[in-house]
Enzyme design. Structure first.
Site, short mmCIF file in Angstrom:
data_model
loop_
_atom_site.label_atom_id
_atom_site.label_comp_id
_atom_site.label_asym_id
_atom_site.label_seq_id
_atom_site.Cartn_x
_atom_site.Cartn_y
_atom_site.Cartn_z
N THR A 91 4.22 -2.79 7.50
CA THR A 91 3.61 -2.13 8.65
C THR A 91 2.28 -1.53 8.24
OG1 THR A 91 4.80 -0.08 8.16
CG2 THR A 91 5.83 -1.59 9.74
N LEU A 115 0.83 -1.20 0.00
CA LEU A 115 0.00 0.00 0.00
C LEU A 115 0.87 1.26 0.00
CD1 LEU A 115 -3.13 0.41 0.01
CD2 LEU A 115 -2.84 1.20 2.35
N GLY A 116 1.67 1.40 -1.07
CA GLY A 116 2.38 2.65 -1.28
C GLY A 116 1.49 3.63 -2.00
N ASP A 134 0.79 -6.84 -16.34
CA ASP A 134 1.51 -5.82 -17.10
C ASP A 134 3.01 -6.08 -17.05
OD1 ASP A 134 1.59 -3.28 -18.58
OD2 ASP A 134 2.60 -2.50 -16.80
N HIS A 168 4.28 -3.99 -20.02
CA HIS A 168 4.89 -3.09 -19.04
C HIS A 168 4.65 -1.63 -19.43
CE1 HIS A 168 8.34 -2.83 -15.89
NE2 HIS A 168 7.46 -1.85 -15.70
N ILE A 177 0.98 4.04 -5.23
CA ILE A 177 0.19 3.39 -6.28
C ILE A 177 -0.88 2.49 -5.68
CG2 ILE A 177 0.31 1.71 -8.16
CD1 ILE A 177 3.07 2.90 -8.85
N GLU A 223 10.81 -10.46 -18.70
CA GLU A 223 10.31 -9.65 -19.81
C GLU A 223 11.48 -8.97 -20.53
OE1 GLU A 223 9.10 -5.44 -17.83
OE2 GLU A 223 7.87 -7.11 -17.15
N ILE A 242 0.83 -5.15 -11.53
CA ILE A 242 1.35 -3.95 -12.19
C ILE A 242 2.64 -3.51 -11.50
CG2 ILE A 242 -0.76 -3.07 -13.24
CD1 ILE A 242 0.46 -1.94 -9.79
N ARG A 289 6.23 -5.69 -10.39
CA ARG A 289 7.39 -6.27 -11.05
C ARG A 289 7.11 -7.76 -11.25
NH1 ARG A 289 8.44 -1.76 -12.09
NH2 ARG A 289 10.37 -0.60 -11.71
#
Length: 313
Positions: A176, A151-152, A256, A279, A154, A261, A230, A232
């Site tokens: 955390t 949950l950054g 994605d 990507h 993005i 890749e 979406i 890595r």
């Protein structure tokens, strides 16, 4: 005099022009020319490198650039940069967290809807004249449980779209809990997968998250669950994913990013319950300018003797 900057990723003409206008001599080393540029006669003059998370810059490359002062990752990812080697030399490393978050979050929701509603298969069926064959019962999105792995910036943007646009209950797993979100924090990736109908991978790449989504997590997600990545390709165990999809132990996947890749396993391309994009989640005209602008701001700050804006911690 212009400051020599080595770009080890492909640059659009506009991006190169912006860097040159900002006072940098751009040395392009993408498309197979990287080794020659790093080991060439001009390597000693290079003072800055522009890369991204997946391309990175290894310890050998860093050692071959004796004048290097700063490495800038275009975008949030920096997993391919050898941070220990950079720190040992006192080289500054920056990245661009959040600069294309809205674009990536939009793409994640598009993938989620496409795989759930079977859009790619339905489009192909209609094009070949099989109208009735395309009219299958497909799952709804509204009200389904949305799990976010990481949950950054993005991940939070994806969560807001799911909760606000589709009324989806949201839970997440991160190292955390994130204060003030109101969303449910679960203690592991497996616990999150067991809870979710849709599991969206939005965690950083790198050794710490390699194959975080493994056979056990996929089993917890189950035969009615969908995976969207979406982040890595390395975060997902590709062999375990292919087996789960082939054997009906997972409803579908929308990717994605893929391990190795741009080489994509043939087994993935042959599966009808998989949606693949190259990507491109962060690639949009609206999103293209901000990451490079932040790179330029970081470069200017460093070469003016000031603290950079977004250092890698």
């Amino acid at each position: 005099m212009p400051i020599p900057l080595l770009a080890v990723i492909a640059l659009a003409p506009e991006a190169r022009s912006r860097l040159e206008e900002a006072g940098f001599e751009v040395i392009a080393a993408e498309a197979g020319g990287r080794a020659g540029a790093i080991g060439g006669s001009g390597a000693r003059a290079v003072r800055a490198v522009l890369t991204n998370g997946s391309t990175g810059l290894g310890a050998e490359d860093i050692a071959a650039l004796p004048g290097l002062e700063i490495i800038c990752a275009l975008g949030a990812g920096h997993e391919g940069i050898d941070l220990a080697a950079a720190r040992a030399r006192g080289i500054v490393v920056t990245h661009g967290p959040g600069t294309n978050a809205a674009c990536v979050a939009d793409h994640a929701m598009m993938l989620l809807m496409a795989v759930a509603r079977g859009v790619v298969g339905a489009d192909a069926a209609v094009r070949r004249g099989d109208w009735e064959g395309a009219r299958q019962l497909r799952p709804m999105i509204s009200g389904k449980k949305l799990g976010i792995l990481g949950l950054g910036t993005i991940g939070a943007a994806i969560a807001r779209r799911g909760a606000g646009g589709f009324g989806m209950p949201v839970a997440y797993h991160s190292r955390t809990p994130r204060e003030g979100t109101g969303w449910l924090h679960l203690p592991s990736a497996a616990a999150l997968a067991a809870w979710a109908d849709f599991l969206v991978v939005a965690t950083p790449g790198g050794a710490a998250t390699r194959h975080l989504v493994d056979e056990a997590v996929l089993a917890a997600l189950g035969p009615e669950g969908f995976l969207v990545n979406i982040s890595r390709g390395s975060v997902v165990d590709t062999r375990a994913l292919i087996a789960a999809l082939q054997q009906g132990r997972l409803a579908g996947a929308a990717l994605d990013v893929v391990e190795g890749e741009p080489d994509v396993p043939r087994e993935l391309t042959e599966l009808g319950n998989v949606v693949l994009t190259p990507h491109m989640a962060g690639r949009a005209p609206e999103a293209a300018k901000a990451p490079l602008g932040l790179v330029i701001d970081n470069l200017r700050a460093h070469f003016a003797g000031q603290a950079v804006l977004t250092p890698v911690a």
